[in-house]
Design an enzyme around this catalytic site. Sequence first.
Site, PDB file in Angstrom:
ATOM      1  CE1 TYR A  66      -7.364  -0.631   7.180  1.00  0.00           C
ATOM      2  CE2 TYR A  66      -6.201  -0.087   5.158  1.00  0.00           C
ATOM      3  CZ  TYR A  66      -6.258  -0.108   6.534  1.00  0.00           C
ATOM      4  OH  TYR A  66      -5.226   0.402   7.266  1.00  0.00           O
ATOM      5  CG  ASP A  70      -3.139   8.514   7.881  1.00  0.00           C
ATOM      6  OD1 ASP A  70      -3.117   7.296   8.087  1.00  0.00           O
ATOM      7  OD2 ASP A  70      -3.363   9.023   6.765  1.00  0.00           O
ATOM      8  CD  GLU A  75      -2.711   0.607   2.730  1.00  0.00           C
ATOM      9  OE1 GLU A  75      -2.833  -0.525   3.244  1.00  0.00           O
ATOM     10  OE2 GLU A  75      -3.049   1.652   3.282  1.00  0.00           O
TER      11      GLU A  75
END
Lengths: 258, 394
Positions: free
Chosen positions: A168, A55, A44
């Site tokens: 995911y 994040d 990734e």
Amino acid sequence: MSRIYKAFEDKKAFIGFLTAGDPTLGKTEEFVLEMERAGASLIEIGVPFSDPIADGPVIQEANIRSLSAGCTMDGIFEVVISIREKTEIPLVFLAYLNTIYKYGYEKFCGRCEECGVDGVIIPDLPFEEKEEILPAASKCGIDIITMVAPTSRERIEMVVKEATGFIYVVSSMGVTGARSEITMDVGEIVGIIRSVTDTPTAIGFGINTKEQVADYSAIADGVIIGSAIVRIIAEYGEEAGPELRKYVEEMVSGIAHA
Amino acid sequence: MSKGRYGKHGGQYIPETLMNEIHKLEDAYEHFKNDAEFVKELDTLNREYAGRPSLLYFAEKMTRDLGGAKIYFKREDLNHTGSHKINNVLGQVLLAKKMGKTRVIAETGAGQHGVATATAAALLDMECEIYMGKEDTVRQALNVYRMELLGAKVHAVESGTMTLKDAVNACMREWTARVDDTLYVLGSVMGPHPFPMIVRDFQSIISREAREQILAVEGRLPDVVMACVGGGSNAMGSFYEFIDDKDVRLIGCEAAGHGVDTDKTAATMAVGTEGVFHGMKSYFCQDEYGQIAPVYSISAGLDYPGVGPEHAYLKDIGRAEYVPVTDEEAVQAFEYIAREEGIIAAIESSHAVAHLMKIAPEMDKGQIIICTLSGRGDKDVAAIARYRGIDLHE
């Protein structure tokens, strides 16, 4: 058969994440190849963004390092072309929507197809907004990776029904002390997903030990490690190659057998 | 197509982790906005706690001095906590309480929204944490202490440019990590749907009152309604009830900083391009690759690289105009209105006053301008002194 599908064929997948251009784009190619040699089955690649709202601090800082070194989308595509001359390992971008929006959805998906990027994870593009990019992505055979969170609950069936590539699965809400009854455990999530689709699942967020790799790969079809890899790159910089290989080898050794 | 669209702008561009919660918020809001008890409670808070309705003040001296249109100020600076922010937070914190939440978080730039949120949280017994860019905690140190006095925990955000956008990033991350007991009380008409709608609805009390007040004193609608625009909540609140009155010009005044031809600016409408950020499609200050630009303004409250999606839409359809105002023009207006009317207005609001000073003299004496004073300027006095070279610290 797509390259992503192959990553999950007959085995559990180890997925490694790094931020493109951290510390330089030249190193990105080397690090991807090192991770492949260490046994990673899919990589990734994070497209740096000034404001990565999904994040934590480790990846935020990698984004800043990369942007300060002059990393751009066009530069990343050049590196992908170069990587593709050496390997067929599946490559998936992680990109915030604005970087793709500004590049142009059709142009972006077209370049992904030309350069050999197999899919894109867009953390700020939920199911409800997918139509933004889906037509362009489908035309070019690019998978838009679906994310499922511990808060997804009754949404799971809807969001994974037409999922392609892999799914995911976000393993936790990311902050200690914040667990609650409204969140679900990953086993429960993966169970629901499997009752709806055959698309493989990979668990990520907060994984950094061999034991976690073993546990999560026993539940799902793959595991994703991001921050722990980025932390090694932050520590060793241009010399991170051998350390990355060592770390990924150890993590891969924890992968459960299919 | 998702919900919450204003033309092509708006939408819900947020992580999957937040989607269930954002739908819950939407459902709760749709329910409570029509709930008689909620409406009554909020109305009581607005009247008895915030001090509404706010005055519509005829600025006779300025009108005479500028020699053109009649000037009225909508005095949001006189609200409890000193700005329009209280209108929104009383609504949102009450809503949070009705939803069973026990904790609210909020971003703040100048500190006004943080102070207002901390105030409402104190009153309504909610735990409160405020995220503020580190640079802003220095520029607005007094407001940090004010929030702490009110029982809130203030986090200085040290990532990125350490200003408002980074505070929003931090809030979104915190909300993603902890949604079950927490509501993110967004301070402007921005972010993912339903925030732009909720904040607009709570702020539209400004134009609802102003419209009635001007009809009562003048017997007719104004020719111009104007306000400053950062994210755009006081402007949206000031415009909203006038949108259907096609003859009323709506003017939003944004922060040009050192000027729109420099890189030290926050004038999104003037220099921004379409993008998707902070949960919404709208206009943003950004580079060709979609990296959000560091923005600058003397005003911490207007120092934001985007603008609410409904403003972007009003611009697209030509219903509202947006003009840039520089630091220097705003400071001059700050000084002028203090001298002329005895009102120390926020440096944010002074951006609107500066543009008013340009257009009022060119209008006829029979014409009417309503300009919203979004907040009071006590918080800015030391910074303005420093701008003028006077070494004054709080």
